[in-house]
Enzyme design. Structure first.
Site, PDB file in Angstrom:
ATOM      1  N   SER A 114      10.037   9.342  -0.174  1.00 55.86           N
ATOM      2  CA  SER A 114      10.604   7.987  -0.173  1.00 55.86           C
ATOM      3  C   SER A 114      11.586   7.868   0.974  1.00 55.86           C
ATOM      4  O   SER A 114      12.575   8.615   1.046  1.00 55.86           O
ATOM      5  CB  SER A 114      11.333   7.722  -1.490  1.00 55.86           C
ATOM      6  OG  SER A 114      12.179   6.593  -1.319  1.00 55.86           O
ATOM      7  N   HIS A 126       6.269   6.593   0.950  1.00 61.02           N
ATOM      8  CA  HIS A 126       6.675   5.663  -0.112  1.00 61.02           C
ATOM      9  C   HIS A 126       7.824   4.785   0.399  1.00 61.02           C
ATOM     10  O   HIS A 126       8.837   5.293   0.884  1.00 61.02           O
ATOM     11  CB  HIS A 126       7.113   6.474  -1.330  1.00 61.02           C
ATOM     12  CG  HIS A 126       7.437   5.667  -2.539  1.00 61.02           C
ATOM     13  ND1 HIS A 126       6.469   5.183  -3.392  1.00 61.02           N
ATOM     14  CD2 HIS A 126       8.624   5.262  -3.058  1.00 61.02           C
ATOM     15  CE1 HIS A 126       7.044   4.518  -4.390  1.00 61.02           C
ATOM     16  NE2 HIS A 126       8.357   4.547  -4.200  1.00 61.02           N
ATOM     17  N   ASP A 157      10.427   1.753  -0.478  1.00 66.02           N
ATOM     18  CA  ASP A 157      11.097   1.100  -1.605  1.00 66.02           C
ATOM     19  C   ASP A 157      11.735  -0.220  -1.187  1.00 66.02           C
ATOM     20  O   ASP A 157      12.721  -0.239  -0.443  1.00 66.02           O
ATOM     21  CB  ASP A 157      12.178   2.030  -2.162  1.00 66.02           C
ATOM     22  CG  ASP A 157      11.597   3.172  -2.966  1.00 66.02           C
ATOM     23  OD1 ASP A 157      10.784   2.907  -3.868  1.00 66.02           O
ATOM     24  OD2 ASP A 157      11.958   4.332  -2.689  1.00 66.02           O
ATOM     25  N   MET A 214      13.782  -3.431  -2.376  1.00 64.00           N
ATOM     26  CA  MET A 214      14.691  -3.858  -3.458  1.00 64.00           C
ATOM     27  C   MET A 214      15.354  -5.173  -3.096  1.00 64.00           C
ATOM     28  O   MET A 214      15.708  -5.387  -1.933  1.00 64.00           O
ATOM     29  CB  MET A 214      15.769  -2.800  -3.683  1.00 64.00           C
ATOM     30  CG  MET A 214      15.227  -1.421  -3.984  1.00 64.00           C
ATOM     31  SD  MET A 214      16.560  -0.292  -4.392  1.00 64.00           S
ATOM     32  CE  MET A 214      15.652   1.263  -4.488  1.00 64.00           C
ATOM     33  N   HIS A 272       6.469   0.034  -2.808  1.00 65.08           N
ATOM     34  CA  HIS A 272       6.953  -0.152  -4.182  1.00 65.08           C
ATOM     35  C   HIS A 272       7.902  -1.352  -4.201  1.00 65.08           C
ATOM     36  O   HIS A 272       9.015  -1.271  -3.671  1.00 65.08           O
ATOM     37  CB  HIS A 272       7.676   1.139  -4.601  1.00 65.08           C
ATOM     38  CG  HIS A 272       8.275   1.103  -5.965  1.00 65.08           C
ATOM     39  ND1 HIS A 272       9.187   2.055  -6.393  1.00 65.08           N
ATOM     40  CD2 HIS A 272       8.095   0.260  -7.026  1.00 65.08           C
ATOM     41  CE1 HIS A 272       9.546   1.791  -7.640  1.00 65.08           C
ATOM     42  NE2 HIS A 272       8.912   0.704  -8.041  1.00 65.08           N
ATOM     43  N   MET A 297      10.411  -3.596  -5.865  1.00 67.77           N
ATOM     44  CA  MET A 297      11.375  -3.779  -6.960  1.00 67.77           C
ATOM     45  C   MET A 297      12.025  -5.144  -6.732  1.00 67.77           C
ATOM     46  O   MET A 297      13.208  -5.255  -6.382  1.00 67.77           O
ATOM     47  CB  MET A 297      12.391  -2.628  -6.953  1.00 67.77           C
ATOM     48  CG  MET A 297      11.772  -1.321  -7.451  1.00 67.77           C
ATOM     49  SD  MET A 297      12.689   0.136  -6.952  1.00 67.77           S
ATOM     50  CE  MET A 297      12.002   0.368  -5.313  1.00 67.77           C
ATOM     51  N   MET A 301       8.126   5.280 -13.800  1.00 66.94           N
ATOM     52  CA  MET A 301       9.485   5.525 -13.307  1.00 66.94           C
ATOM     53  C   MET A 301      10.149   6.587 -14.183  1.00 66.94           C
ATOM     54  O   MET A 301      10.201   6.444 -15.413  1.00 66.94           O
ATOM     55  CB  MET A 301      10.330   4.248 -13.339  1.00 66.94           C
ATOM     56  CG  MET A 301       9.872   3.126 -12.416  1.00 66.94           C
ATOM     57  SD  MET A 301       9.784   3.545 -10.657  1.00 66.94           S
ATOM     58  CE  MET A 301      11.449   4.129 -10.312  1.00 66.94           C
ATOM     59  N   ASP A 314       7.977   8.517 -10.030  1.00 70.31           N
ATOM     60  CA  ASP A 314       9.019   8.099  -9.085  1.00 70.31           C
ATOM     61  C   ASP A 314      10.396   8.269  -9.716  1.00 70.31           C
ATOM     62  O   ASP A 314      10.734   7.567 -10.669  1.00 70.31           O
ATOM     63  CB  ASP A 314       8.782   6.631  -8.698  1.00 70.31           C
ATOM     64  CG  ASP A 314       9.638   6.192  -7.519  1.00 70.31           C
ATOM     65  OD1 ASP A 314      10.430   7.003  -7.013  1.00 70.31           O
ATOM     66  OD2 ASP A 314       9.509   5.012  -7.123  1.00 70.31           O
TER      67      ASP A 314
HETATM   68  C1  DX5 Z   1      14.198   4.488  -7.092  1.00 68.92           C
HETATM   69  C2  DX5 Z   1      13.117   4.512  -6.027  1.00 68.92           C
HETATM   70  C3  DX5 Z   1      12.663   5.878  -5.711  1.00 68.92           C
HETATM   71  C4  DX5 Z   1      13.741   6.755  -5.133  1.00 68.92           C
HETATM   72  C5  DX5 Z   1      13.485   8.152  -5.539  1.00 68.92           C
HETATM   73  O1  DX5 Z   1      14.479   3.196  -7.431  1.00 68.92           O
HETATM   74  O2  DX5 Z   1      12.001   3.756  -6.446  1.00 68.92           O
HETATM   75  O3  DX5 Z   1      11.507   5.873  -4.885  1.00 68.92           O
HETATM   76  O4  DX5 Z   1      13.836   6.682  -3.750  1.00 68.92           O
HETATM   77  O5  DX5 Z   1      14.554   8.935  -5.095  1.00 68.92           O
HETATM   78  P1  DX5 Z   1      14.838  10.380  -5.668  1.00 68.92           P
HETATM   79  O6  DX5 Z   1      13.627  11.207  -5.372  1.00 68.92           O
HETATM   80  O7  DX5 Z   1      16.035  10.812  -4.897  1.00 68.92           O
HETATM   81  O8  DX5 Z   1      15.081  10.239  -7.150  1.00 68.92           O
HETATM   82 ZN    ZN Z   2      10.008   3.960  -5.409  1.00 69.31          ZN
END
Ligand code: DX5
Ligand code: ZN
Length: 227
Positions: free
Chosen positions: A12, A37, A39, A41, A70, A72, A141, A177
């Protein structure tokens, strides 16, 4: 993308240097990443903000493997076309992001890319049952989404096991994840996961100038998963 259940490590970029995504991605791919990956947000669905479609489009040209996006965010549907245009190979939306996830998954597949469904830790995996035939991937998750570096929620291992049984022979990836490291990865792999997202456990100790730790970290997760 051809389907198989081999273990795939998906770093990620939430844990990468945000001022240097292009070189971070190239470094982590050279060190053995299978997917990247990404993320997204929105500060609304989750209590943190990252970036949107223009940034995702800009990093696309640095990714030779698979761009796994991903989302969010809520709502999702008004942004699907922008993330498809940005070059996502897989676009994953949360079941909890709105009342019409079935429509969202149809729209993602209708745009010609792979559709993923993400489930928060508080959501029973059984809620995904009516949607599985619209999914190429289900993301379980193992932290509450929003931040890297959180602790793995152990009770999700049983949810992964139940999801794996529900999927049966269907060509649907199970992605994990949150909090994945060499200790937690074998548990979810034994329960049926094949895609392991890892942020802090991949990027710790390394940098673009010193990428060897990325490779050591990826190999440590992979070896622990196949032991
Ligand atoms: C959390 C993200 C993850 C995050 C994982 O909201 O969706 O992808 O980056 O990070 P680690 O591996 O540090 O838990
Ligand atoms: Zn993620």
């Amino acid at each position: 993308m051809t389907f198989d259940r081999s273990i795939k490590i998906a770093p990620s970029i939430l844990s990468a240097d945000f001022a240097d995504f292009g070189r971070e991605i190239e470094a982590v791919e050279a060190e053995g990443a299978d997917w990247i990956h990404v993320d997204v947000m929105d500060g609304h669905f989750v209590p943190n903000l990252t970036f949107g479609p223009p940034l995702v489009k800009a990093i696309r040209k640095h990714i030779k493997t698979v761009m796994d996006v991903h989302l969010m965010i809520a709502p999702v549907d008004p942004y699907i076309d922008a993330f498809v245009d940005a070059g996502a190979d897989i676009l994953t939306a949360h079941l909890e992001a709105g009342p019409h996830t079935h429509r969202t998954l149809q729209a993602i597949r209708g745009a010609g890319i792979k559709a993923g469904l993400a489930l928060n830790p508080g959501t029973p995996v059984e809620a995904a049952a009516p949607l599985l035939d619209l999914c190429d991937l289900v993301c379980v998750m193992t932290v509450n989404p929003g931040f890297g570096g959180q602790s793995f929620i152990e009770t999700q291992v049983d949810q992964v096991r139940r999801l794996r049984a529900m999927i049966g022979d269907r060509p649907i990836h199970i992605e994990i994840d949150g909090g994945v490291d060499p200790t937690t990865a074998p548990k979810v792999v034994a329960a049926g996961a094949d895609v392991l997202v890892a942020g802090s456990a991949v990027f710790r100790g390394g940098s673009v100038a010193n990428p060897a730790p990325y490779g050591e970290n990826i190999r440590a997760i992979r070896q622990a998963s196949s032991a």
